[in-house]
Write a protein that holds these residues in place. Structure first.
Motif, short mmCIF file in Angstrom:
data_model
loop_
_atom_site.label_atom_id
_atom_site.label_comp_id
_atom_site.label_asym_id
_atom_site.label_seq_id
_atom_site.Cartn_x
_atom_site.Cartn_y
_atom_site.Cartn_z
N ASN A 3 -9.97 3.30 8.80
CA ASN A 3 -8.67 3.52 8.16
C ASN A 3 -7.89 2.21 8.05
N GLU A 4 -7.95 1.39 9.09
CA GLU A 4 -7.25 0.11 9.06
C GLU A 4 -7.85 -0.80 8.00
N GLU A 5 -9.16 -0.75 7.83
CA GLU A 5 -9.81 -1.55 6.80
C GLU A 5 -9.40 -1.09 5.40
N ILE A 6 -9.30 0.21 5.22
CA ILE A 6 -8.88 0.76 3.93
C ILE A 6 -7.46 0.29 3.61
N ILE A 7 -6.56 0.45 4.57
CA ILE A 7 -5.17 0.05 4.35
C ILE A 7 -5.06 -1.45 4.13
N THR A 8 -5.83 -2.23 4.87
CA THR A 8 -5.84 -3.69 4.68
C THR A 8 -6.29 -4.03 3.26
N SER A 9 -7.32 -3.35 2.80
CA SER A 9 -7.79 -3.57 1.43
C SER A 9 -6.72 -3.19 0.42
N TRP A 10 -6.09 -2.04 0.62
CA TRP A 10 -5.02 -1.61 -0.28
C TRP A 10 -3.85 -2.57 -0.24
N PHE A 11 -3.55 -3.09 0.94
CA PHE A 11 -2.45 -4.06 1.06
C PHE A 11 -2.75 -5.28 0.19
N ARG A 12 -3.96 -5.77 0.27
CA ARG A 12 -4.34 -6.94 -0.54
C ARG A 12 -4.24 -6.63 -2.03
N GLN A 13 -4.62 -5.43 -2.41
CA GLN A 13 -4.62 -5.04 -3.82
C GLN A 13 -3.23 -4.70 -4.36
N TYR A 14 -2.44 -3.99 -3.56
CA TYR A 14 -1.24 -3.36 -4.10
C TYR A 14 0.09 -3.82 -3.50
N SER A 15 0.07 -4.72 -2.54
CA SER A 15 1.34 -5.09 -1.89
C SER A 15 2.31 -5.74 -2.87
N ASP A 16 1.82 -6.55 -3.80
CA ASP A 16 2.71 -7.16 -4.79
C ASP A 16 3.32 -6.10 -5.70
N ASP A 17 2.51 -5.12 -6.09
CA ASP A 17 3.02 -4.03 -6.94
C ASP A 17 4.09 -3.23 -6.20
N VAL A 18 3.84 -2.93 -4.95
CA VAL A 18 4.80 -2.18 -4.14
C VAL A 18 6.08 -3.00 -3.97
N TYR A 19 5.92 -4.29 -3.71
CA TYR A 19 7.08 -5.19 -3.56
C TYR A 19 7.93 -5.17 -4.83
#
Length: 167
Positions: A3-19
């Motif tokens: 789960n942590e790996e999934i969220i880490t991957s999503w963070f890399r992909q989507y954190s700028d969009d969320v920001y």
């Protein structure tokens, strides 16, 4: 650990969009902290993610709820402050730093969007700025796809009118 790996991957992909979504949604404040809160909530609730939508859509739903909570908290604190000092300041003004960050056109669009009702603002933010699909937007807002289409169309018309007919 998966789960942590999934969220880490999503963070890399989507954190700028969320920001960017949160910047437009709340206009200012501790957006970095809010982004962290979104991904912490995603990690805590990853078991509830059913993969019926894209991860980005799910993260935007979380971000929207975090933003709404932040706005509510800010409004409660503001009311308390206003009662305490009997002085009311403008809540829709941007700080000098934020004005500097936006180009003149983006600032005008942002200000015009802020004058719209909440439904118009949210649908413009999701569909127009974040370029989500009708279905993704409907999922985030808990609307039907047809309501998203109609509201988006009306919001564009209203925004155009607010900006003096600029197309």
């Amino acid at each position: 650990m998966a789960n942590e790996e999934i969220i880490t991957s999503w963070f890399r992909q989507y954190s700028d969009d969320v920001y960017n979504f949160l910047i437009y949604y709340v206009g200012n404040g501790d957006v970095d902290d809010m982004v962290q809160e979104v991904f912490i909530k995603a990690l805590r609730n990853i078991e509830s993610f059913q993969y019926q939508s894209k991860p980005r859509t799910w993260l935007f739903s979380i971000a929207r709820n975090v933003a709404i909570d932040k706005i509510r908290k800010h409004n409660r604190e503001k009311r308390k402050e206003d009662k305490l000092i009997q002085y009311q300041t403008g809540t829709n003004e941007l700080s000098p730093e934020e004005i500097y960050q936006f180009s003149e056109t983006k600032r005008e669009v942002f200000q015009a969007m802020q004058s719209l009702n909440k439904n118009y603002y949210e649908v413009l933010l999701l569909r127009g700025i974040n370029e989500l699909s009708v279905q993704e937007t409907a999922s985030i807002l808990n609307w039907t796809p047809s309501k998203v289409k109609v509201t988006f169309h009306r919001a564009i018309k209203k925004l155009t009118k607010e900006m003096g007919g600029i197309k």
